[in-house]
Design an enzyme around this catalytic site. Structure first.
Site, PDB file in Angstrom:
ATOM      1  N   PHE A  46      -4.109  -8.423   2.405  1.00 25.93           N
ATOM      2  CA  PHE A  46      -3.455  -8.576   1.107  1.00 25.93           C
ATOM      3  C   PHE A  46      -4.370  -7.996   0.035  1.00 25.93           C
ATOM      4  O   PHE A  46      -5.508  -8.430  -0.125  1.00 25.93           O
ATOM      5  CB  PHE A  46      -3.139 -10.045   0.813  1.00 25.93           C
ATOM      6  CG  PHE A  46      -2.286 -10.198  -0.408  1.00 25.93           C
ATOM      7  CD1 PHE A  46      -0.911 -10.012  -0.336  1.00 25.93           C
ATOM      8  CD2 PHE A  46      -2.859 -10.487  -1.640  1.00 25.93           C
ATOM      9  CE1 PHE A  46      -0.116 -10.121  -1.473  1.00 25.93           C
ATOM     10  CE2 PHE A  46      -2.077 -10.599  -2.784  1.00 25.93           C
ATOM     11  CZ  PHE A  46      -0.705 -10.417  -2.698  1.00 25.93           C
ATOM     12  N   VAL A  47      -3.882  -7.004  -0.677  1.00 23.03           N
ATOM     13  CA  VAL A  47      -4.702  -6.304  -1.672  1.00 23.03           C
ATOM     14  C   VAL A  47      -4.127  -6.476  -3.080  1.00 23.03           C
ATOM     15  O   VAL A  47      -2.933  -6.733  -3.246  1.00 23.03           O
ATOM     16  CB  VAL A  47      -4.823  -4.801  -1.350  1.00 23.03           C
ATOM     17  CG1 VAL A  47      -5.600  -4.578  -0.067  1.00 23.03           C
ATOM     18  CG2 VAL A  47      -3.444  -4.132  -1.262  1.00 23.03           C
ATOM     19  N   ASP A  97      -0.222  -7.119  -7.517  1.00 25.88           N
ATOM     20  CA  ASP A  97      -0.570  -8.402  -8.113  1.00 25.88           C
ATOM     21  C   ASP A  97      -0.722  -9.508  -7.075  1.00 25.88           C
ATOM     22  O   ASP A  97      -0.239  -9.409  -5.955  1.00 25.88           O
ATOM     23  CB  ASP A  97       0.531  -8.840  -9.090  1.00 25.88           C
ATOM     24  CG  ASP A  97       1.793  -9.309  -8.360  1.00 25.88           C
ATOM     25  OD1 ASP A  97       2.364  -8.511  -7.589  1.00 25.88           O
ATOM     26  OD2 ASP A  97       2.189 -10.485  -8.526  1.00 25.88           O
ATOM     27  N   LYS A 147       1.098   0.144   4.652  1.00 27.39           N
ATOM     28  CA  LYS A 147       0.615  -0.859   5.617  1.00 27.39           C
ATOM     29  C   LYS A 147       1.512  -0.786   6.852  1.00 27.39           C
ATOM     30  O   LYS A 147       2.362  -1.635   7.047  1.00 27.39           O
ATOM     31  CB  LYS A 147       0.789  -2.256   5.005  1.00 27.39           C
ATOM     32  CG  LYS A 147      -0.443  -2.950   4.501  1.00 27.39           C
ATOM     33  CD  LYS A 147      -0.090  -4.414   4.245  1.00 27.39           C
ATOM     34  CE  LYS A 147      -0.665  -4.919   2.959  1.00 27.39           C
ATOM     35  NZ  LYS A 147      -0.281  -6.323   2.680  1.00 27.39           N
ATOM     36  N   GLY A 165       5.045  -2.982 -10.001  1.00 25.46           N
ATOM     37  CA  GLY A 165       3.860  -2.446  -9.336  1.00 25.46           C
ATOM     38  C   GLY A 165       3.652  -0.956  -9.441  1.00 25.46           C
ATOM     39  O   GLY A 165       2.532  -0.460  -9.327  1.00 25.46           O
ATOM     40  N   GLU A 172       6.418   4.214  -4.967  1.00 21.66           N
ATOM     41  CA  GLU A 172       6.094   2.830  -4.617  1.00 21.66           C
ATOM     42  C   GLU A 172       4.595   2.579  -4.701  1.00 21.66           C
ATOM     43  O   GLU A 172       3.786   3.473  -4.446  1.00 21.66           O
ATOM     44  CB  GLU A 172       6.549   2.543  -3.174  1.00 21.66           C
ATOM     45  CG  GLU A 172       7.958   1.984  -3.065  1.00 21.66           C
ATOM     46  CD  GLU A 172       8.037   0.515  -3.470  1.00 21.66           C
ATOM     47  OE1 GLU A 172       7.248   0.070  -4.337  1.00 21.66           O
ATOM     48  OE2 GLU A 172       8.886  -0.195  -2.920  1.00 21.66           O
ATOM     49  N   ASP A 173       4.233   1.343  -5.044  1.00 17.29           N
ATOM     50  CA  ASP A 173       2.832   0.948  -4.990  1.00 17.29           C
ATOM     51  C   ASP A 173       2.389   0.775  -3.533  1.00 17.29           C
ATOM     52  O   ASP A 173       1.339   1.237  -3.122  1.00 17.29           O
ATOM     53  CB  ASP A 173       2.585  -0.338  -5.797  1.00 17.29           C
ATOM     54  CG  ASP A 173       3.578  -1.455  -5.479  1.00 17.29           C
ATOM     55  OD1 ASP A 173       4.500  -1.253  -4.645  1.00 17.29           O
ATOM     56  OD2 ASP A 173       3.452  -2.550  -6.070  1.00 17.29           O
ATOM     57  N   ARG A 188      -2.996  -6.702 -11.735  1.00 19.65           N
ATOM     58  CA  ARG A 188      -2.317  -5.389 -11.713  1.00 19.65           C
ATOM     59  C   ARG A 188      -3.108  -4.341 -12.485  1.00 19.65           C
ATOM     60  O   ARG A 188      -3.005  -3.149 -12.218  1.00 19.65           O
ATOM     61  CB  ARG A 188      -0.939  -5.495 -12.367  1.00 19.65           C
ATOM     62  CG  ARG A 188       0.078  -6.323 -11.608  1.00 19.65           C
ATOM     63  CD  ARG A 188       1.444  -6.145 -12.247  1.00 19.65           C
ATOM     64  NE  ARG A 188       2.438  -7.108 -11.811  1.00 19.65           N
ATOM     65  CZ  ARG A 188       3.190  -6.987 -10.720  1.00 19.65           C
ATOM     66  NH1 ARG A 188       3.024  -5.952  -9.919  1.00 19.65           N
ATOM     67  NH2 ARG A 188       4.086  -7.900 -10.412  1.00 19.65           N
ATOM     68  N   ASP A 206       5.134  -2.118   2.766  1.00 15.80           N
ATOM     69  CA  ASP A 206       4.582  -3.143   3.657  1.00 15.80           C
ATOM     70  C   ASP A 206       5.566  -3.346   4.814  1.00 15.80           C
ATOM     71  O   ASP A 206       5.590  -2.567   5.758  1.00 15.80           O
ATOM     72  CB  ASP A 206       4.367  -4.395   2.803  1.00 15.80           C
ATOM     73  CG  ASP A 206       3.708  -5.552   3.539  1.00 15.80           C
ATOM     74  OD1 ASP A 206       3.077  -5.324   4.567  1.00 15.80           O
ATOM     75  OD2 ASP A 206       3.814  -6.698   3.059  1.00 15.80           O
TER      76      ASP A 206
HETATM   77  P1  IMP Z   1       7.889  -4.518   1.451  1.00 15.08           P
HETATM   78  O1  IMP Z   1       7.436  -5.583   2.394  1.00 15.08           O
HETATM   79  O2  IMP Z   1       7.657  -3.133   2.001  1.00 15.08           O
HETATM   80  O3  IMP Z   1       9.301  -4.734   1.016  1.00 15.08           O
HETATM   81  O4  IMP Z   1       6.956  -4.639   0.165  1.00 15.08           O
HETATM   82  C1  IMP Z   1       7.480  -5.239  -0.949  1.00 15.08           C
HETATM   83  C2  IMP Z   1       6.516  -5.548  -2.014  1.00 15.08           C
HETATM   84  O5  IMP Z   1       5.633  -6.566  -1.575  1.00 15.08           O
HETATM   85  C3  IMP Z   1       5.623  -4.452  -2.509  1.00 15.08           C
HETATM   86  O6  IMP Z   1       6.253  -3.546  -3.381  1.00 15.08           O
HETATM   87  C4  IMP Z   1       4.607  -5.304  -3.247  1.00 15.08           C
HETATM   88  O7  IMP Z   1       5.106  -5.664  -4.513  1.00 15.08           O
HETATM   89  C5  IMP Z   1       4.500  -6.521  -2.367  1.00 15.08           C
HETATM   90  N1  IMP Z   1       3.319  -6.449  -1.490  1.00 15.08           N
HETATM   91  C6  IMP Z   1       3.261  -6.107  -0.198  1.00 15.08           C
HETATM   92  N2  IMP Z   1       1.989  -6.136   0.260  1.00 15.08           N
HETATM   93  C7  IMP Z   1       1.233  -6.486  -0.807  1.00 15.08           C
HETATM   94  C8  IMP Z   1      -0.192  -6.673  -1.002  1.00 15.08           C
HETATM   95  O8  IMP Z   1      -1.032  -6.495  -0.107  1.00 15.08           O
HETATM   96  N3  IMP Z   1      -0.577  -7.045  -2.244  1.00 15.08           N
HETATM   97  C9  IMP Z   1       0.292  -7.239  -3.276  1.00 15.08           C
HETATM   98  N4  IMP Z   1       1.609  -7.060  -3.145  1.00 15.08           N
HETATM   99  C10 IMP Z   1       2.083  -6.695  -1.916  1.00 15.08           C
HETATM  100 MG    MG Z   2       6.726  -3.248  -5.330  1.00 14.84          MG
END
Ligand code: IMP
Ligand code: MG
Length: 178
Positions: A151-152, A158, A130, A43, A98-99, A164, A102
């Site tokens: 969810f984006v 992706d 987020k 990402g 990071e992209d 992507r 979450d």
């Molecule tokens: P985490 O929950 O902070 O560990 O996020 C982990 C990963 O979940 C991110 O790097 C994304 O790859 C994926 N992710 C979280 N939210 C989204 C979203 O809204 N769209 C797409 N991928 C997401």
């Molecule tokens: Mg990621």
């Protein structure tokens, strides 16, 4: 606009402007520090590239691939290192790119390991944040855009490995999930 996209949340122009702004800040904060940017595949790629396009300092970048997310819309708590860093981060100024942050699960898993290698500093930059979904105490120093609990896709993000390559961040139409 892609046919599966219901709404553009953050436009290409907004992303461009934000990357210029963030790159200026990083160029200032990391002047003469030769930072090591670490991106989590896959990402991070568009954001890392655009950020570096506007960053006028010496830097290196490396990638890690950690799987905590299996292509659906729910978060798995298990993880696997698919590709580790090639660089030695000891004594380096590390900036994780990071992209999206979450729940914070990915960073919560990897930060202790990275910190145990004693980098000179370690900060996080994320295109999207987020905060409403956070399960772990992860605080990015640099944030592009704070978004609500939606969810984006696009600009690296992706759904089932698609979207992507969209130049904007958007919401998918409901039919895509069926
Ligand atoms: P985490 O929950 O902070 O560990 O996020 C982990 C990963 O979940 C991110 O790097 C994304 O790859 C994926 N992710 C979280 N939210 C989204 C979203 O809204 N769209 C797409 N991928 C997401
Ligand atoms: Mg990621």
């Amino acid at each position: 606009m892609n046919n599966d996209i219901k709404e553009i949340l953050i436009s290409r122009e907004q992303i461009d402007a934000k990357c210029i702004e963030l790159a200026a800040q990083i160029s200032e904060d990391y002047k003469d520090k030769k930072p090591l940017l670490i991106g989590f595949l896959r990402g991070c790629v568009p954001f890392l590239a655009k950020l570096m396009d506007h960053t006028e300092i010496d830097l290196e970048y490396d990638f890690m691939d950690i799987s905590t997310y299996f292509g659906g819309t729910t978060q798995s708590d298990t993880y696997k290192i698919l590709k580790d860093l090639d660089s030695d981060i000891t004594g380096r100024h590390v900036l994780i790119v990071e992209d999206i942050v979450d729940t914070g699960t990915t960073l919560n898993i990897v930060l202790p390991d990275l910190l145990s290698k004693k980098p000179a500093s370690l900060e996080i930059i994320t295109l999207l944040d987020k905060p409403s979904k956070r399960k772990h105490n992860i605080t990015p120093k640099y944030i592009g855009f704070e978004i609500p609990d939606l969810f984006v896709v696009g600009f690296g993000l992706d759904y089932k490995q698609l979207y992507r390559n969209l130049p904007y961040v958007g919401l998918l139409k409901d039919h895509v999930y069926k």
